[in-house]
Design a protein around this motif. Structure first.
Motif, short mmCIF file in Angstrom:
data_model
loop_
_atom_site.label_atom_id
_atom_site.label_comp_id
_atom_site.label_asym_id
_atom_site.label_seq_id
_atom_site.Cartn_x
_atom_site.Cartn_y
_atom_site.Cartn_z
N TYR A 27 0.85 -1.18 0.00
CA TYR A 27 0.00 0.00 0.00
C TYR A 27 0.90 1.24 0.00
CZ TYR A 27 -2.27 -3.94 2.27
OH TYR A 27 -2.68 -5.20 2.59
N ILE A 28 0.61 2.18 -0.92
CA ILE A 28 1.44 3.37 -1.06
C ILE A 28 0.55 4.59 -1.28
CG2 ILE A 28 3.39 4.44 -2.27
CD1 ILE A 28 4.00 1.71 -3.52
N VAL A 29 0.91 5.70 -0.64
CA VAL A 29 0.30 7.00 -0.91
C VAL A 29 1.42 8.01 -1.15
CG1 VAL A 29 -1.05 8.93 0.02
CG2 VAL A 29 -1.79 6.57 0.45
N THR A 30 1.30 8.77 -2.24
CA THR A 30 2.25 9.86 -2.51
C THR A 30 1.48 11.15 -2.79
OG1 THR A 30 2.37 9.35 -4.89
CG2 THR A 30 4.02 8.32 -3.44
N ASP A 31 2.09 12.27 -2.47
CA ASP A 31 1.48 13.59 -2.64
C ASP A 31 2.54 14.51 -3.21
OD1 ASP A 31 0.27 16.05 -2.46
OD2 ASP A 31 -0.09 15.98 -0.30
N GLY A 32 2.42 14.81 -4.50
CA GLY A 32 3.46 15.56 -5.20
C GLY A 32 3.41 17.05 -4.97
N MET A 89 10.52 20.01 -7.84
CA MET A 89 9.51 18.96 -7.71
C MET A 89 9.95 17.92 -6.69
SD MET A 89 9.53 16.33 -10.95
CE MET A 89 10.80 15.06 -11.17
N GLY A 90 8.98 17.34 -6.04
CA GLY A 90 9.23 16.30 -5.05
C GLY A 90 7.91 15.70 -4.64
N THR A 91 7.95 14.82 -3.67
CA THR A 91 6.72 14.17 -3.24
C THR A 91 6.87 13.61 -1.83
OG1 THR A 91 5.10 12.45 -3.83
CG2 THR A 91 7.41 11.94 -4.24
N THR A 92 5.77 13.48 -1.15
CA THR A 92 5.74 12.70 0.07
C THR A 92 5.62 11.23 -0.33
OG1 THR A 92 3.34 12.61 0.34
CG2 THR A 92 4.46 14.57 1.18
N ALA A 93 5.85 10.34 0.62
CA ALA A 93 5.61 8.92 0.37
C ALA A 93 5.39 8.22 1.69
CB ALA A 93 6.80 8.29 -0.36
N VAL A 94 4.30 7.50 1.79
CA VAL A 94 4.08 6.60 2.92
C VAL A 94 3.77 5.23 2.33
CG1 VAL A 94 1.65 7.31 3.18
CG2 VAL A 94 2.83 6.15 5.05
N VAL A 95 4.56 4.24 2.76
CA VAL A 95 4.51 2.90 2.18
C VAL A 95 4.31 1.88 3.30
CG1 VAL A 95 5.73 1.22 0.74
CG2 VAL A 95 6.17 3.67 0.43
N ALA A 96 3.45 0.90 3.06
CA ALA A 96 3.23 -0.17 4.04
C ALA A 96 3.13 -1.50 3.30
CB ALA A 96 1.97 0.08 4.85
N ALA A 97 3.69 -2.53 3.89
CA ALA A 97 3.65 -3.87 3.30
C ALA A 97 3.32 -4.88 4.39
CB ALA A 97 4.98 -4.21 2.63
N LEU A 98 2.34 -5.73 4.13
CA LEU A 98 1.89 -6.70 5.12
C LEU A 98 2.50 -8.06 4.85
CD1 LEU A 98 -0.13 -7.05 7.53
CD2 LEU A 98 -1.77 -7.89 5.83
N ASP A 99 3.08 -8.66 5.89
CA ASP A 99 3.62 -10.02 5.82
C ASP A 99 3.09 -10.77 7.04
OD1 ASP A 99 4.99 -12.36 5.43
OD2 ASP A 99 6.98 -11.52 5.77
N GLY A 100 2.09 -11.63 6.82
CA GLY A 100 1.44 -12.27 7.94
C GLY A 100 0.69 -11.24 8.77
N ASN A 101 1.05 -11.13 10.05
CA ASN A 101 0.42 -10.10 10.88
C ASN A 101 1.34 -8.90 11.10
OD1 ASN A 101 2.29 -11.36 12.62
ND2 ASN A 101 1.08 -10.79 14.43
N LYS A 102 2.46 -8.86 10.39
CA LYS A 102 3.41 -7.75 10.53
C LYS A 102 3.22 -6.75 9.39
CE LYS A 102 7.02 -10.13 13.14
NZ LYS A 102 8.45 -10.50 13.19
N LEU A 103 3.03 -5.50 9.78
CA LEU A 103 2.91 -4.43 8.80
C LEU A 103 4.18 -3.58 8.86
CD1 LEU A 103 0.78 -3.11 6.80
CD2 LEU A 103 0.48 -1.39 8.59
N TYR A 104 5.01 -3.72 7.83
CA TYR A 104 6.22 -2.91 7.73
C TYR A 104 5.85 -1.58 7.07
CZ TYR A 104 8.51 -7.39 8.57
OH TYR A 104 8.90 -8.59 9.11
N ALA A 157 11.36 15.63 1.92
CA ALA A 157 10.52 15.13 0.83
C ALA A 157 11.36 14.26 -0.10
CB ALA A 157 9.88 16.28 0.05
N VAL A 158 10.70 13.44 -0.88
CA VAL A 158 11.38 12.56 -1.82
C VAL A 158 11.69 13.32 -3.10
CG1 VAL A 158 11.19 10.41 -3.14
CG2 VAL A 158 10.14 10.57 -0.87
N GLY A 159 12.96 13.34 -3.49
CA GLY A 159 13.35 13.90 -4.77
C GLY A 159 13.94 15.29 -4.75
N VAL A 160 13.98 15.96 -3.61
CA VAL A 160 14.46 17.34 -3.57
C VAL A 160 15.93 17.45 -3.21
CG1 VAL A 160 12.16 18.24 -3.05
CG2 VAL A 160 13.71 17.69 -1.18
#
Length: 232
Positions: A27-32, A89-104, A157-160
């Motif tokens: 799951y990923i959300v970015t805001d440029g 230009m740049g962006t925010t980023a919040v990333v989550a990945a689920l493995d079993g019951n662990k959310l990284y 921010a990502v990219g700056v």
């Protein structure tokens, strides 16, 4: 975990510079940000690069997510130097990945990850913003953060920059937990207290999305808004 998402353009915007991905357990959300086209390019580039790098990884943990964001950062920064009109230009980023019951999770900027458990909403990520810095220094209150004239100014921010520091962690989820990921288009218009109440009262994730978006628009929707909601 079942997740759904929604992204809408604000009432005063000409383009939606937010992006989101729900891909199996990623799951990923970015805001440029950055000019007429720069924000849209940065958020899309980040989504595509982060997704590709994580999908190609042998396994997923916090290091995987951090590395994916950092590699995306380097490529966006390099793109700016090839096309000077994209400077800033740049962006925010919040990333989550689920493995079993662990959310990284990993993040840069002021897009957020929340955990809702047993009726309580907790912000997992900490904003990389000017007002967050002022709040931590005791110079403004939590309530004043939302109305501060520099509330949209990011400190990271990502990219700056050639390199970026990425926050990360892991949550152990239990049955009944819900997560919420969003751009600041939600949190600028709807308080954590109200979000908590909506999640507490409404069991349908789709209805949660609909209600939160309606509240954003009732508040003026001056920014684009992206929300992902998921339930264990």
């Amino acid at each position: 975990m079942n997740c759904i998402g929604m992204s809408k353009m604000g009432l005063v915007r000409k383009k939606n510079e937010d992006r989101f991905v729900i891909d199996d357990n990623l799951y990923i959300v970015t805001d440029g940000m950055g000019g007429y086209t720069g924000g849209e390019i940065a958020s899309t580039y980040a989504i595509d690069e982060i997704r590709r790098l994580i999908q190609d990884a042998d396994h997923v943990d916090t290091d995987t997510l951090v590395q994916a964001i950092q590699e995306a950062n380097g490529k966006i920064y390099a793109a700016v130097h090839k096309e000077p009109q994209l400077e800033g230009m740049g962006t925010t980023a919040v990333v989550a990945a689920l493995d079993g019951n662990k959310l990284y999770w990993a993040h840069v900027g002021d897009s957020r990850l929340y955990l809702f458990r047993h009726g309580n909403l907790n912000q997992v990520t900490v904003d990389h913003s000017f007002v967050q810095t002022l709040f931590e220094a005791g110079e403004i209150t939590k309530e004043e953060m939302g109305s501060h004239p520099k509330r949209n100014m990011l400190t990271r921010a990502v990219g700056v920059s050639p390199e970026v520091e990425v926050d990360s962690g892991v949550l152990e989820l239990v049955p009944g937990d819900r997560i919420l990921m969003c751009s600041d288009g939600l949190t600028e218009y709807v308080s954590d207290y109200v979000i908590e109440g909506v999640l507490d009262e409404i069991t349908s994730d789709q209805e949660v999305l609909d209600v939160l978006m309606r509240l954003v628009y009732d508040g003026g929707a001056g920014d684009n808004t992206t929300i992902i909601v998921g339930s264990m």
